[in-house]
Design an enzyme around this catalytic site. Structure first.
Site, short mmCIF file in Angstrom:
data_model
loop_
_atom_site.label_atom_id
_atom_site.label_comp_id
_atom_site.label_asym_id
_atom_site.label_seq_id
_atom_site.Cartn_x
_atom_site.Cartn_y
_atom_site.Cartn_z
N TYR A 91 44.46 37.81 43.14
CA TYR A 91 44.69 37.89 41.70
C TYR A 91 44.10 36.66 41.00
CZ TYR A 91 46.98 38.33 37.18
OH TYR A 91 47.23 38.44 35.82
N SER A 101 43.92 34.72 33.03
CA SER A 101 45.29 34.26 33.28
C SER A 101 45.24 32.77 33.61
CB SER A 101 45.89 35.03 34.46
OG SER A 101 47.09 34.43 34.90
#
Length: 257
Positions: free
Chosen positions: A148, A138
Site C-alpha cells: 500500500y 497517502s
C-alpha cells in the site's frame, strides 16, 4: 461550466470532491463500480446544485474499466478540465498473508489506472492549454509500509515528475496525501478503527477544501492538515532503520498493508 471527472466517487474523499465541485458549479463525471449508488449520488447533486452529473460505471481493477474511463477523458467534444484519481483500497494482513492476486489488483488500481488516466487527461488538457489532475496518495507514501505505502509512494513520485514535464503547458498536477479520513475505506478492507486515536482522524470535506486550495496555489504535493504536516516533518528526521520498525508496528495496528 467546467467538468470534473472523479474516480471512486460514491463515498469518502471522492464523494467529498463531488459535493465541493458541484457546489462551485462544475459539471461532473462520476466513476465507480456501483451503478445504483452512482445514479443516486448524481441525482442528488443535480437536484441540489443544478449541475450535470454524468454516470460512468467502471471497475478500475479491470482492463475494460480503465479503457472506458480513458475513452471518456479523450473525448474532445466534451472535455474534462479536472481529473481526480481517487479510487483505491487497502488489504488486511501482512505481506505473504495477502494473496498475490490481491497485491497485483492493488497495483493495477493505484498505479496502472493512475498512470493511464493521467496520460489520457493530460493529453487533451495540454492541447487546450489548461486543466488539472489530482492523484490521491497517502501519508503512507512517506514511510516503509508494504505494498500500500509503496504504491502511494509511486503515485507521489509519478505526479511530481509529470508536473515537471508539463510545466508551462497550463496543466497542473498534484499528489494529495491525507492521513486517516472518516470514510468507508477501513470497513471495506475489514479493518477495525476503534484503536485509532481521535486526533488522527480528518474530515473529508475539510480535506477537499484544503486540497483544492493547494492545487490553486500550484503545489505538486499536498499534506492538507497541520497535524500530519508536523508528523511528516518528524518522519524526515527519523533514521530509516528506526522509522521502518515504528511504521511496521504502527501499520499493523492502524493501517492497510
Amino acid at each position: 461550466m467546467t467538468t470534473a471527472l472523479i474516480t471512486g466517487a460514491t463515498a469518502g474523499i471522492g464523494a467529498a470532491f463531488a459535493r465541493r465541485l458541484a457546489a462551485e458549479g462544475h459539471n461532473l463525471v462520476l466513476v465507480a463500480r456501483d451503478t445504483r449508488r452512482l445514479q443516486e449520488h448524481a441525482t442528488e447533486l443535480h437536484d441540489r446544485h443544478g449541475i450535470e452529473a454524468e454516470v460512468l460505471t467502471a471497475d478500475l481493477s479491470r482492463e475494460s474499466g480503465i479503457s472506458a474511463v480513458e475513452k471518456r477523458l479523450a473525448d474532445r467534444k466534451n472535455p474534462v478540465d479536472l481529473l481526480v484519481n481517487n479510487a483505491g483500497f487497502g488489504n488486511k494482513g501482512r505481506f505473504l498473508e495477502v494473496s498475490m492476486a490481491d497485491e497485483l489488483t492493488m497495483l493495477k488500481v493505484h498505479c496502472e489506472a493512475v498512470l493511464r488516466l493521467t496520460a489520457a487527461a493530460a493529453e487533451t488538457m495540454r492541447e487546450r492549454g489548461r486543466g488539472g489532475v489530482v492523484n490521491v496518495a497517502s501519508v503512507a507514501a512517506f514511510v516503509p509500509r508494504g505494498t500500500y505505502g509503496a504504491s502511494k509512494a509511486w503515485v507521489v513520485q509519478f505526479t511530481q515528475g509529470v508536473a515537471r514535464d508539463l510545466a508551462g503547458t497550463g496543466v497542473r498536477l498534484m499528489a494529495l496525501c491525507p492521513g486517516f479520513v472518516r470514510t468507508e475505506f477501513h470497513q471495506r478492507a475489514g479493518m477495525g478503527t476503534g484503536n485509532i486515536p481521535g486526533w488522527m482522524w480528518l474530515d473529508a470535506d475539510k480535506l477537499v477544501e484544503a486540497a483544492l486550495a493547494d492545487l490553486a496555489r500550484g503545489r505538486t504535493v499536498s499534506v492538507p492538515d497541520p497535524r500530519y504536516k508536523a508528523l511528516m516533518g518528524l518522519v524526515k528526521l527519523a533514521p530509516r532503520g528506526v522509522l521502518g520498525g515504528v511504521t511496521s508496528r504502527t501499520g499493523r495496528k492502524y493501517g492497510p498493508q
